[in-house]
Scaffold this motif. Structure first.
Motif, PDB file in Angstrom:
ATOM      1  N   ILE A  90       0.844  -1.302   0.038  1.00 48.87           N
ATOM      2  CA  ILE A  90       0.020  -0.127  -0.036  1.00 48.87           C
ATOM      3  C   ILE A  90       0.960   1.255   0.010  1.00 48.87           C
ATOM      4  N   GLY A  91       0.473   2.254  -0.866  1.00 56.46           N
ATOM      5  CA  GLY A  91       1.361   3.631  -0.690  1.00 56.46           C
ATOM      6  C   GLY A  91       1.038   4.402  -1.893  1.00 56.46           C
ATOM      7  N   HIS A  92       1.693   4.172  -3.078  1.00 48.87           N
ATOM      8  CA  HIS A  92       1.624   5.191  -3.981  1.00 48.87           C
ATOM      9  C   HIS A  92       0.371   5.442  -4.477  1.00 48.87           C
ATOM     10  N   TRP A  93      -0.736   4.711  -4.593  1.00 46.92           N
ATOM     11  CA  TRP A  93      -1.950   5.127  -5.186  1.00 46.92           C
ATOM     12  C   TRP A  93      -2.385   6.113  -4.360  1.00 46.92           C
ATOM     13  N   PHE A  94      -2.042   6.422  -2.988  1.00 49.90           N
ATOM     14  CA  PHE A  94      -2.788   7.146  -2.104  1.00 49.90           C
ATOM     15  C   PHE A  94      -2.272   8.904  -2.500  1.00 49.90           C
ATOM     16  N   LEU A  95      -1.222   9.053  -3.303  1.00 46.65           N
ATOM     17  CA  LEU A  95      -0.962  10.172  -3.643  1.00 46.65           C
ATOM     18  C   LEU A  95      -1.595  10.658  -4.778  1.00 46.65           C
ATOM     19  N   HIS A  96      -2.706   9.946  -5.348  1.00 50.42           N
ATOM     20  CA  HIS A  96      -3.422  10.725  -6.587  1.00 50.42           C
ATOM     21  C   HIS A  96      -4.871  11.264  -5.733  1.00 50.42           C
ATOM     22  N   PRO A  97      -5.429  12.038  -6.695  1.00 51.45           N
ATOM     23  CA  PRO A  97      -6.545  13.065  -6.204  1.00 51.45           C
ATOM     24  C   PRO A  97      -7.584  12.184  -5.744  1.00 51.45           C
ATOM     25  N   ALA A  98      -8.228  12.218  -4.761  1.00 56.08           N
ATOM     26  CA  ALA A  98      -9.115  11.257  -4.039  1.00 56.08           C
ATOM     27  C   ALA A  98     -10.203  12.313  -3.042  1.00 56.08           C
ATOM     28  N   ILE A 151       2.031 -10.398   6.081  1.00 53.84           N
ATOM     29  CA  ILE A 151       3.161  -9.369   5.898  1.00 53.84           C
ATOM     30  C   ILE A 151       2.741  -8.094   5.134  1.00 53.84           C
ATOM     31  N   VAL A 152       3.221  -6.825   5.696  1.00 53.56           N
ATOM     32  CA  VAL A 152       2.982  -5.635   4.877  1.00 53.56           C
ATOM     33  C   VAL A 152       4.447  -5.150   4.438  1.00 53.56           C
ATOM     34  N   THR A 153       4.577  -5.060   3.027  1.00 53.39           N
ATOM     35  CA  THR A 153       5.521  -4.697   2.188  1.00 53.39           C
ATOM     36  C   THR A 153       5.645  -3.106   2.683  1.00 53.39           C
ATOM     37  N   MET A 186       8.299  12.480   3.000  1.00 50.35           N
ATOM     38  CA  MET A 186       7.134  11.692   2.982  1.00 50.35           C
ATOM     39  C   MET A 186       7.525  10.096   2.864  1.00 50.35           C
ATOM     40  N   ASP A 187       8.529   9.952   2.212  1.00 53.32           N
ATOM     41  CA  ASP A 187       9.032   8.382   2.453  1.00 53.32           C
ATOM     42  C   ASP A 187       9.048   7.784   3.626  1.00 53.32           C
ATOM     43  N   ALA A 188       9.741   8.704   4.720  1.00 57.91           N
ATOM     44  CA  ALA A 188       9.878   8.068   6.123  1.00 57.91           C
ATOM     45  C   ALA A 188       8.594   8.124   6.698  1.00 57.91           C
ATOM     46  N   ASP A 189       7.579   9.248   6.273  1.00 54.88           N
ATOM     47  CA  ASP A 189       6.304   9.222   7.136  1.00 54.88           C
ATOM     48  C   ASP A 189       5.380   8.188   6.847  1.00 54.88           C
ATOM     49  N   VAL A 190       5.503   7.776   5.427  1.00 56.88           N
ATOM     50  CA  VAL A 190       4.521   6.513   5.047  1.00 56.88           C
ATOM     51  C   VAL A 190       5.169   5.328   5.801  1.00 56.88           C
ATOM     52  N   ARG A 191       6.386   5.098   5.664  1.00 58.70           N
ATOM     53  CA  ARG A 191       6.826   3.753   6.257  1.00 58.70           C
ATOM     54  C   ARG A 191       6.778   3.784   7.810  1.00 58.70           C
ATOM     55  N   LYS A 192       6.730   4.864   8.300  1.00 62.91           N
ATOM     56  CA  LYS A 192       6.399   5.066   9.699  1.00 62.91           C
ATOM     57  C   LYS A 192       4.813   4.681  10.147  1.00 62.91           C
ATOM     58  N   ILE A 193       4.094   5.261   9.239  1.00 62.58           N
ATOM     59  CA  ILE A 193       2.654   4.708   9.279  1.00 62.58           C
ATOM     60  C   ILE A 193       2.368   3.080   9.357  1.00 62.58           C
ATOM     61  N   GLU A 194       3.155   2.631   8.382  1.00 57.42           N
ATOM     62  CA  GLU A 194       2.801   1.297   8.023  1.00 57.42           C
ATOM     63  C   GLU A 194       3.557   0.383   9.091  1.00 57.42           C
ATOM     64  N   VAL A 219      11.209  -2.614   3.485  1.00 57.11           N
ATOM     65  CA  VAL A 219      12.225  -2.496   2.377  1.00 57.11           C
ATOM     66  C   VAL A 219      12.491  -1.066   1.857  1.00 57.11           C
ATOM     67  N   THR A 220      11.933  -0.143   2.828  1.00 58.83           N
ATOM     68  CA  THR A 220      12.045   1.364   2.570  1.00 58.83           C
ATOM     69  C   THR A 220      13.557   1.802   2.200  1.00 58.83           C
ATOM     70  N   LYS A 221      14.193   1.610   3.271  1.00 56.82           N
ATOM     71  CA  LYS A 221      15.639   2.207   3.397  1.00 56.82           C
ATOM     72  C   LYS A 221      16.444   1.264   2.103  1.00 56.82           C
TER      73      LYS A 221
END
Length: 283
Positions: A90-98, A151-153, A186-194, A219-221
């Motif tokens: 989960i992640g990249h698709w949440f960057l789109h308008p919604a 497992i959550v990637t 943003m990369d760090a923030d999204v990883r932290k949430i997950e 796998v973020t880092k």
């Protein structure tokens, strides 16, 4: 599991056993299932970019996605009882308008200047969607007394440098050196949430003993350090067949195969081995 990671995993598994494609459906075969007869194991791919119920934007409809944050996407969840292991991405698709819905009402939106809704960004929304998904797994499987592994990637950063449709959008040809690139923004923030939501789900799963196991495949880092691993302009064959164009579409999000994403699956397989050595409580 993200399709890119799934394709890497299939290549790795196919070195030991040839899979049979037994099901495919949807545009671009977004729903597929393979069976490995030698081990009587099936691997399925579900297209569900939000994990919760959603309506994707289209050329013939609204130019934004619609997400229903308190309802899990049944396209994958309805098959949960047939699964022994679930890998969520989960992640990249949440960057789109919604536009986001919760409890039957509009909660707010992300990047919707033409609509009369409150702009709330996507961080809390991503957290809610992941929490709904993990809670659904824990409650449905735990409530029935059936164990499952989850497992959550974590989020994989993109590596765009400049505009996405100009030459050199992701020009790096070598990995970053250790310490050369820091995980931030943003990369760090999204990883932290997950990571936080996986830990929260573990606490909920403890109510059912040891029958539900959850882990983050962090796998973020690793992904951050590999700006050289994307297709770039070669997301489609022969992008420069007619000479160099001023504009060319670049993919600095997905990964080449073979490539860095294979490392994620090597870690994933080691995690499965570790779990295999210590069966769930129900077993």
């Amino acid at each position: 599991m993200a399709r890119n990671q799934l394709e890497s995993l299939l290549c790795m598994l196919a070195t030991a056993s040839t899979p049979n494609l037994v099901y495919r459906n949807g545009e671009d075969n977004k729903f597929r299932k393979w069976h490995f007869p030698s081990h009587n194991v099936s691997v399925s791919l579900y297209w569900s970019p939000f994990l919760v119920q959603g309506v994707e934007k289209s050329s013939s409809g609204p130019n934004h996605n619609k997400l229903y944050l308190d309802h899990v996407d049944e396209r994958w969840a309805r098959d949960m009882d047939q699964m022994d292991l679930i890998v969520l991405s989960i992640g990249h698709w949440f960057l789109h308008p919604a536009v986001y819905y919760e409890g039957g009402s509009v909660l707010g939106c992300h990047y919707c200047p033409a609509l009369n809704h409150t702009e709330i960004g996507f961080y809390d929304v991503l957290r809610k969607a992941l929490r709904t998904s993990l809670n659904s797994i824990v409650e449905r499987r735990g409530g029935k007394g059936y164990g499952i592994d989850v497992i959550v990637t974590t989020f994989s950063p993109a590596h765009f440098e400049g505009e996405w449709d100009k030459a050199g959008a992701c020009p790096k040809t070598k990995p970053y050196r250790n310490g050369e690139k820091q995980l931030e923004g943003m990369d760090a923030d999204v990883r932290k949430i997950e990571i936080e939501e996986v830990e929260d789900a573990k606490t909920k799963a403890n109510e059912f003993g040891g029958i539900i196991r959850l882990e983050a495949l962090d796998v973020t880092k690793l992904a951050l350090l590999r700006p050289d691993g994307h297709p770039g302009p070669y997301m489609y064959p022969f992008p420069f067949a007619n000479g160099h164009q001023e504009r060319v579409q670049n993919d600095c999000v997905h990964w080449c195969l073979p490539g860095p994403i294979d490392t994620w699956n090597e870690i994933f397989l080691e995690l499965m081995k570790k779990w295999g050595e210590h069966p769930r409580t129900e077993e």
